[in-house]
Design an enzyme around this catalytic site. Structure first.
Site, PDB file in Angstrom:
ATOM      1  N   GLU A 126      -6.662   3.535  -5.965  1.00  0.00           N
ATOM      2  CA  GLU A 126      -7.916   3.799  -5.259  1.00  0.00           C
ATOM      3  C   GLU A 126      -8.429   5.155  -5.737  1.00  0.00           C
ATOM      4  O   GLU A 126      -7.739   6.158  -5.589  1.00  0.00           O
ATOM      5  CB  GLU A 126      -7.681   3.821  -3.750  1.00  0.00           C
ATOM      6  CG  GLU A 126      -8.994   3.950  -3.000  1.00  0.00           C
ATOM      7  CD  GLU A 126      -8.827   4.425  -1.562  1.00  0.00           C
ATOM      8  OE1 GLU A 126      -9.663   4.080  -0.728  1.00  0.00           O
ATOM      9  OE2 GLU A 126      -7.860   5.156  -1.268  1.00  0.00           O
ATOM     10  N   HIS A 160     -11.134  -2.567   4.206  1.00  0.00           N
ATOM     11  CA  HIS A 160     -10.952  -2.093   5.583  1.00  0.00           C
ATOM     12  C   HIS A 160     -11.673  -0.776   5.861  1.00  0.00           C
ATOM     13  O   HIS A 160     -11.588  -0.264   6.973  1.00  0.00           O
ATOM     14  CB  HIS A 160      -9.452  -1.921   5.838  1.00  0.00           C
ATOM     15  CG  HIS A 160      -8.883  -0.857   4.943  1.00  0.00           C
ATOM     16  ND1 HIS A 160      -8.749  -1.032   3.584  1.00  0.00           N
ATOM     17  CD2 HIS A 160      -8.456   0.399   5.197  1.00  0.00           C
ATOM     18  CE1 HIS A 160      -8.268   0.070   3.052  1.00  0.00           C
ATOM     19  NE2 HIS A 160      -8.074   0.962   4.009  1.00  0.00           N
ATOM     20  N   ASP A 161     -12.322  -0.194   4.851  1.00  0.00           N
ATOM     21  CA  ASP A 161     -13.044   1.069   5.047  1.00  0.00           C
ATOM     22  C   ASP A 161     -14.556   0.881   5.007  1.00  0.00           C
ATOM     23  O   ASP A 161     -15.304   1.856   5.048  1.00  0.00           O
ATOM     24  CB  ASP A 161     -12.680   2.073   3.927  1.00  0.00           C
ATOM     25  CG  ASP A 161     -11.254   2.569   4.029  1.00  0.00           C
ATOM     26  OD1 ASP A 161     -10.732   2.656   5.156  1.00  0.00           O
ATOM     27  OD2 ASP A 161     -10.654   2.857   2.977  1.00  0.00           O
ATOM     28  N   ASP A 168      -3.021   4.544  -2.688  1.00  0.00           N
ATOM     29  CA  ASP A 168      -4.080   5.154  -1.878  1.00  0.00           C
ATOM     30  C   ASP A 168      -4.560   6.465  -2.515  1.00  0.00           C
ATOM     31  O   ASP A 168      -3.725   7.286  -2.930  1.00  0.00           O
ATOM     32  CB  ASP A 168      -3.471   5.438  -0.485  1.00  0.00           C
ATOM     33  CG  ASP A 168      -4.493   5.847   0.545  1.00  0.00           C
ATOM     34  OD1 ASP A 168      -5.379   5.033   0.838  1.00  0.00           O
ATOM     35  OD2 ASP A 168      -4.403   6.977   1.058  1.00  0.00           O
ATOM     36  N   ASP A 196       0.849  -1.186   0.000  1.00  0.00           N
ATOM     37  CA  ASP A 196       0.000   0.000   0.000  1.00  0.00           C
ATOM     38  C   ASP A 196       0.890   1.244   0.000  1.00  0.00           C
ATOM     39  O   ASP A 196       1.699   1.437   0.920  1.00  0.00           O
ATOM     40  CB  ASP A 196      -0.862  -0.033   1.277  1.00  0.00           C
ATOM     41  CG  ASP A 196      -2.223   0.579   1.059  1.00  0.00           C
ATOM     42  OD1 ASP A 196      -2.292   1.602   0.357  1.00  0.00           O
ATOM     43  OD2 ASP A 196      -3.206   0.049   1.607  1.00  0.00           O
TER      44      ASP A 196
HETATM   45  C1  NOJ Z   1      -8.107   5.450   1.880  1.00  0.00           C
HETATM   46  C2  NOJ Z   1      -7.763   4.365   2.848  1.00  0.00           C
HETATM   47  O1  NOJ Z   1      -8.314   3.163   2.377  1.00  0.00           O
HETATM   48  C3  NOJ Z   1      -8.302   4.805   4.191  1.00  0.00           C
HETATM   49  O2  NOJ Z   1      -8.267   3.773   5.138  1.00  0.00           O
HETATM   50  C4  NOJ Z   1      -7.524   6.010   4.622  1.00  0.00           C
HETATM   51  O3  NOJ Z   1      -8.078   6.521   5.802  1.00  0.00           O
HETATM   52  C5  NOJ Z   1      -7.570   7.108   3.559  1.00  0.00           C
HETATM   53  N1  NOJ Z   1      -7.345   6.598   2.240  1.00  0.00           N
HETATM   54  C6  NOJ Z   1      -6.535   8.155   3.820  1.00  0.00           C
HETATM   55  O4  NOJ Z   1      -5.257   7.626   3.572  1.00  0.00           O
END
Ligand code: NOJ
Length: 541
Positions: free
Chosen positions: A243, A317-318, A191, A96
């Site tokens: 992402e 994870h989000d 990210d 990541d």
């Molecule tokens: C996306 C990530 O998946 C998330 O967990 C993170 O808080 C934000 N980007 C900021 O890096």
């Protein structure tokens, strides 16, 4: 630079996978221990969320050193061993890369704060803040020490956005990627990479919290081409995923069409907002099937026509667990979990499995705000109260929407802390762990179905490579699509509800063969009946 479309990715949140030291935090050695399990599942790549030194204000997405290992997770020697042992199991690592921002504890920010002009230009400093909002609540600008200036933080106020306009910043970030390439890593997840391109002059933007002012800016495509050329694009084989926050199909085709030399594929999140009321996350609403189906169809078809490539996923994870959002888990957890799996594993794109999904893990069902750790959830709770919601309603929203829902310890068995740790876990295990755990589920219908789907992608070119075409567009219960490759056709039917549905099969498929189903394969006829949450894939030559 090519990537293999037969591959399936498995995401590990290292903090919550397996703790071998008893400190309550998962570690790299815990992942090494579980590699045989992952090989048995059949996955090819593991994406690891950040394990670099970090104050952990945003669980590692606030990096203070990009090229070291946080001692919470182990050592560089552990990491090197992980790469080597994973390879011996046929598994690659995907790291990541958080290149939009760094922690304010990073030495670049510290030097900038101390007055070093060279490093001040690493960040986005302005005399006057704009009206943009931080994605974690509040204004997106914070005072830069006592200079009277402000620095931009699209996320937490401890995550300072980096100034990609500055060539020295790009050079440093490309060095980071190359550092990990030199350790034998050839896959990367970037990210929030579609927000790195900021204009020189920043202006107020009252629309959508300011997002249009910094999202998918054309210059982002230039930066990605530079990143590609300076780093992973030099490898024979690499797999990269960006992402993309609040993005468009047009941009995603641009980011992932191989002719553009940017990335292999993209994550977008539109399909995971279909249970947002009025587009707002911190609300509760049943999912809108019509919206979900139309989004999948539009993205599936247009990415196929434009030769872009999607990363396909239900969980990460989000996100709260998809089973809680899309399935009647009281009655149909097995059927719903397998149907959801097939609906993406048989589609066009690269499937991602989030740890625990392969055993049908669900949200933890916590009883109190004190159980939550995530900065975003804690801020959101306070904002809900401040907006006049009752503590009960605010808590119910956090319970349904918190990112901690998916960050709970992996459920290995029914022993203390779900077999994750002998210490006190940094985040409590979910209440379901005595029933839903690897020991119970490994021979069960969900895990074995995932194994079959992963194997099918490897054995069946149409699954890995076929085009995507909308089917049963008007159905209000079934999400269906066709794939096509070299004259072969595959029809995939997914009943998203707990009731049976009758369908007339599209011409030609009654003479086909069932490739996979989560129920006993039915007799194919002009009219067929799908059982609750049934998935059925039919192949014709
Ligand atoms: C996306 C990530 O998946 C998330 O967990 C993170 O808080 C934000 N980007 C900021 O890096």
């Amino acid at each position: 630079m090519a990537f293999d479309k037969k591959k399936v990715v498995y995401q590990i949140y290292p903090k919550s996978y397996k703790d071998t030291t008893g400190n309550g935090v998962g570690d790299l050695r815990g992942i090494i221990e579980k590699l045989p399990y992952l090989e048995e599942l059949g996955v090819d790549v593991i994406w690891l969320n950040p394990f670099y030194p970090s104050p952990q204000r945003d669980n590692g997405y606030d990096i203070s050193d990009y090229t070291a290992i946080n001692s919470l997770f182990g050592t560089m020697a552990d990491f090197e061993e992980l790469v080597a042992v994973a390879k011996s199991h046929g598994i690659d690592l995907m790291l990541d890369m958080v290149l939009n921002h760094c922690s304010i504890e990073h030495e670049w920010f510290q030097k900038a704060l101390a007055g070093d002009k060279f490093y001040q230009d690493f960040f986005i400093l302005r005399d006057e803040p704009t009206d943009w909002l931080s994605k974690f609540g509040g204004n997106a600008w914070a005072p830069f020490g006592d200079t009277g200036k402000y620095f931009l933080h699209l996320y937490d106020k401890t995550q300072a956005d980096l100034n990609w306009r500055n060539p020295h910043v790009r050079e440093e970030l490309f060095k980071v990627v190359n550092f990990w390439r030199n350790k034998g890593v050839n896959s990367f997840r970037f990210d929030v990479i579609n927000v790195i391109g900021k204009d020189e002059v920043l202006e107020d933007c009252p629309v959508d919290d300011g997002k249009p002012a910094y999202t998918d800016k054309p210059i982002t495509h230039d930066y990605l081409k530079m990143l590609n050329a300076a780093t992973f694009g030099q490898d024979q084989i690499s797999m990269t995923v960006g992402e993309m926050s609040s993005t468009t199909i047009e941009n995603c085709i641009g980011y992932s069409n191989p002719d553009n030399h940017e990335l292999s594929m993209v994550f977008n999140f539109h399909h995971l907002k279909v249970d947002y009321d009025n587009g707002q996350k911190w609300t509760r609403k049943a999912f809108d099937f019509e919206e979900l189906k139309n989004l999948f169809h539009t993205w599936g078809e247009e990415m196929s026509l434009g030769n872009g490539w999607n990363a396909l996923f239900w969980n990460n994870h989000d996100q709260p667990r998809a089973l809680n959002r899309f399935v009647d888990i009281e009655n149909f957890r097995n059927e719903g979990a397998t149907m959801l799996a097939a609906s993406i594993h048989l589609s066009r794109g690269t499937p991602y499995i989030y740890m625990g999904e392969e055993i049908g893990m669900i949200d933890p069902d916590y009883d109190s705000m004190a159980d939550y750790v995530d900065v975003e959830s804690i801020n959101a709770y306070d904002e809900l109260l401040a907006a006049g919601k009752s503590p009960e309603e605010s808590f119910a929203i956090i319970q349904a929407k918190s990112r901690d829902n998916s960050r709970t310890p992996m459920q290995w068995d029914d022993s203390l802390n779900a077999g994750f740790s002998t210490g006190t876990p940094w985040l409590k295990a979910g209440k379901s762990y005595q029933e839903i755990n690897v020991a119970n589920e490994k021979e069960g219908p969900i895990f074995t179905f995932y194994q079959k789907l992963i194997a099918l992608r490897k054995e069946t070119p149409i699954v890995a490579e076929g085009s995507y075409k909308v089917a049963y567009k008007d159905s209000d219960k079934v999400y269906a699509f066709e794939r096509e490759l070299n004259g072969q056709k595959l029809l995939v039917l997914n009943n998203f509800f707990g009731q049976e549905v009758e369908l007339e099969l599209l011409a030609g498929y009654e003479a086909g063969q069932v490739l996979i189903s989560n129920y006993d394969a039915p007799e194919l006829a002009k009219k067929i009946r799908l059982m609750p949450y049934q998935t059925l894939a039919i192949l014709v030559d």
